[in-house]
Motif scaffolding. Structure first.
Motif, mmCIF file in Angstrom:
data_model
loop_
_atom_site.group_PDB
_atom_site.id
_atom_site.type_symbol
_atom_site.label_atom_id
_atom_site.label_comp_id
_atom_site.label_asym_id
_atom_site.label_seq_id
_atom_site.Cartn_x
_atom_site.Cartn_y
_atom_site.Cartn_z
ATOM 1 N N SER A 91 0.592 -1.301 -0.003
ATOM 2 C CA SER A 91 0.031 -0.181 0.007
ATOM 3 C C SER A 91 1.046 1.076 0.086
ATOM 4 C CB SER A 91 -1.030 0.038 1.047
ATOM 5 O OG SER A 91 -1.787 -1.210 1.208
ATOM 6 N N MET A 92 0.348 2.138 -0.718
ATOM 7 C CA MET A 92 1.413 3.525 -0.634
ATOM 8 C C MET A 92 0.319 4.755 -0.916
ATOM 9 S SD MET A 92 3.019 3.192 -4.555
ATOM 10 C CE MET A 92 3.538 1.576 -4.061
ATOM 11 N N ASP A 93 0.704 5.714 -0.623
ATOM 12 C CA ASP A 93 0.043 7.159 -0.863
ATOM 13 C C ASP A 93 0.589 7.948 -2.070
ATOM 14 O OD1 ASP A 93 -0.616 9.936 -0.300
ATOM 15 O OD2 ASP A 93 -1.962 9.184 0.984
ATOM 16 N N ILE A 94 -0.377 8.396 -2.787
ATOM 17 C CA ILE A 94 0.131 8.891 -4.106
ATOM 18 C C ILE A 94 -0.834 10.106 -4.244
ATOM 19 C CG2 ILE A 94 0.466 9.276 -6.419
ATOM 20 C CD1 ILE A 94 1.085 6.461 -6.460
ATOM 21 N N GLY A 95 -0.434 11.470 -3.851
ATOM 22 C CA GLY A 95 -1.199 12.760 -3.988
ATOM 23 C C GLY A 95 -2.328 12.729 -2.980
ATOM 24 N N GLY A 96 -2.429 11.915 -1.880
ATOM 25 C CA GLY A 96 -3.482 11.875 -0.973
ATOM 26 C C GLY A 96 -4.165 10.748 -1.351
ATOM 27 N N MET A 97 -4.131 9.823 -2.275
ATOM 28 C CA MET A 97 -4.816 8.908 -2.716
ATOM 29 C C MET A 97 -4.280 7.449 -2.270
ATOM 30 S SD MET A 97 -7.558 8.836 -4.339
ATOM 31 C CE MET A 97 -7.589 10.099 -5.508
ATOM 32 N N LYS A 98 -5.125 6.750 -1.458
ATOM 33 C CA LYS A 98 -4.671 5.409 -1.189
ATOM 34 C C LYS A 98 -4.461 4.435 -2.426
ATOM 35 C CE LYS A 98 -5.092 1.712 2.107
ATOM 36 N NZ LYS A 98 -6.274 0.971 3.262
ATOM 37 N N CYS A 99 -3.126 3.844 -2.587
ATOM 38 C CA CYS A 99 -3.180 3.075 -3.843
ATOM 39 C C CYS A 99 -2.503 1.523 -3.472
ATOM 40 C CB CYS A 99 -2.081 3.526 -4.765
ATOM 41 S SG CYS A 99 -2.621 5.279 -5.501
ATOM 42 N N THR A 100 -2.661 0.683 -4.324
ATOM 43 C CA THR A 100 -2.133 -0.550 -4.046
ATOM 44 C C THR A 100 -1.273 -1.128 -5.020
ATOM 45 O OG1 THR A 100 -3.966 -1.315 -2.581
ATOM 46 C CG2 THR A 100 -2.768 -2.940 -3.352
ATOM 47 N N TYR A 101 -0.024 -1.333 -4.834
ATOM 48 C CA TYR A 101 1.038 -1.806 -5.809
ATOM 49 C C TYR A 101 1.042 -3.292 -6.112
ATOM 50 C CZ TYR A 101 4.882 -1.801 -9.282
ATOM 51 O OH TYR A 101 5.781 -1.748 -10.169
ATOM 52 N N VAL A 102 0.828 -3.820 -7.223
ATOM 53 C CA VAL A 102 0.902 -5.429 -7.235
ATOM 54 C C VAL A 102 1.660 -5.944 -8.042
ATOM 55 C CG1 VAL A 102 -0.556 -7.361 -7.665
ATOM 56 C CG2 VAL A 102 -1.657 -5.531 -6.775
ATOM 57 N N THR A 103 2.691 -6.849 -7.866
ATOM 58 C CA THR A 103 3.580 -7.444 -8.528
ATOM 59 C C THR A 103 3.250 -8.994 -8.555
ATOM 60 O OG1 THR A 103 5.083 -7.576 -6.779
ATOM 61 C CG2 THR A 103 5.308 -5.775 -8.333
ATOM 62 N N ASP A 104 3.747 -9.665 -9.648
ATOM 63 C CA ASP A 104 3.716 -11.084 -9.540
ATOM 64 C C ASP A 104 4.954 -11.718 -10.084
ATOM 65 O OD1 ASP A 104 3.682 -10.894 -12.270
ATOM 66 O OD2 ASP A 104 1.847 -11.583 -12.839
ATOM 67 N N THR A 105 5.283 -12.948 -10.334
ATOM 68 C CA THR A 105 6.372 -13.881 -10.566
ATOM 69 C C THR A 105 6.725 -13.435 -12.016
ATOM 70 O OG1 THR A 105 5.439 -15.568 -10.983
ATOM 71 C CG2 THR A 105 6.117 -15.412 -8.754
ATOM 72 N N LYS A 106 5.743 -12.964 -12.811
ATOM 73 C CA LYS A 106 6.124 -12.848 -14.231
ATOM 74 C C LYS A 106 6.235 -11.430 -14.552
ATOM 75 C CE LYS A 106 2.888 -16.634 -15.363
ATOM 76 N NZ LYS A 106 1.726 -17.116 -16.128
ATOM 77 N N THR A 107 6.929 -10.694 -13.688
ATOM 78 C CA THR A 107 7.461 -9.284 -13.913
ATOM 79 C C THR A 107 6.367 -8.349 -14.339
ATOM 80 O OG1 THR A 107 7.955 -9.560 -16.209
ATOM 81 C CG2 THR A 107 9.736 -10.113 -14.578
ATOM 82 N N MET A 108 4.874 -8.662 -14.066
ATOM 83 C CA MET A 108 3.931 -7.771 -14.529
ATOM 84 C C MET A 108 3.539 -7.120 -13.079
ATOM 85 S SD MET A 108 -0.163 -8.435 -15.509
ATOM 86 C CE MET A 108 -0.597 -9.009 -13.925
#
Length: 277
Positions: A220-237
């Motif tokens: 989870s992270m905050d970008i410009g006051g917006m709560k965001c979720t950054y997702v990664t998988d094993t296929k570099t996506m």
């Protein structure tokens, strides 16, 4: 590149499912604005070839659609969860960003406010406006579902379909940008107000977002006051999700590339900052 497109389309389907707008949406070349289209799909689909699979029948029906047209379809015995009737439609494709933005406003479709200087020298490649599908909890959905199942009870077909009046309203917008061989996809779709109901019990949220797969990691992270979720998988996506509660829009940025986090975050900043103004 083919695998990249498959992953991006799958990701788009996931966000639309979360927003109650799941469909077999796909795009065809855009037609001149204002051009009338005629529904070519009948109220049912007969299997005219004994070897034709259910998917092939649906594909054939879909091929008869024009941009802006939609059909509801039901396949007996293939119910998945409480929602058995699905939708197929074709969106409007644009190669020019300004033309897409104008059409999105006309269709009241969710759109992006992106600064003219796209991050990291990316260039706009293509954009698609998809039609708004009936919400799974709406009366229209229940009516279509009931009518299709009543028709299916008579038997004789493998796929049952019915044309849906869209009203010309857009439900989601997808943009594609490229930088060399790297492609990034931005998607926004109207949020769903109600949680889906399974067996009469509302589905509750968990600590792990529902759009995160079993083999994926998220932060989870905050970008410009917006709560965001950054997702990664094993296929570099990599992909980034966030919801603008004020505008009732869900956003997703998807990219298939190594060390792409910086690019994804810069795109997010270029969207969130203008949207906040």
């Amino acid at each position: 590149m083919f695998k990249t497109k498959i992953a991006i389309v799958s990701s788009l389907a996931a966000i639309m499912m979360l927003s109650g707008a799941a469909s077999a949406n796909a795009a065809t070349p855009s037609v001149p604005q204002g051009q009338a289209t005629k529904m070519l799909v009948s109220a049912g689909a007969k299997n005219d070839k004994k070897t034709a699979s259910t998917k092939e029948q649906i594909d054939k029906l879909f091929a008869g659609l024009h941009p802006g047209e939609m059909l509801a379809y039901y396949v007996p015995g293939e119910e998945k969860g409480p929602f058995s009737t699905m939708f197929a439609s074709k969106g409007y494709v644009f190669k020019d960003y300004n033309a897409l933005a104008a059409k999105a406003e006309q269709m009241k479709a969710p759109s992006f406010k992106i600064s003219e200087a796209f991050p990291k020298n990316y260039k706009f490649k293509e954009g698609v406006i998809y039609m708004k599908t009936p919400d799974f909890m709406s009366e229209l959905y229940k009516k279509l579902d009931m009518q299709l199942k009543a028709e299916a009870a008579k038997g004789g077909k493998e796929v049952y379909t019915m044309p849906v009046e869209t009203g010309g309203e857009g439900g989601s917008t997808s943009l594609r940008f490229v930088k060399g061989s790297v492609e990034i996809s931005l998607t926004t779709v109207y949020s769903r107000d109600k949680l889906p109901v399974v067996g009469g019990t509302p589905v509750q949220s968990t600590k792990t977002p529902s759009f995160v797969g079993p083999n994926e990691k998220f932060e989870s992270m905050d970008i410009g006051g917006m709560k965001c979720t950054y997702v990664t998988d094993t296929k570099t996506m990599s992909r980034l999700h966030w919801t603008d509660a004020n505008r009732k829009l869900d956003y997703q940025i998807t990219i298939l590339a190594k060390d792409a986090k910086t690019d994804v975050l810069e795109f997010a900043k270029s969207i969130i900052a203008p949207e906040a103004k």
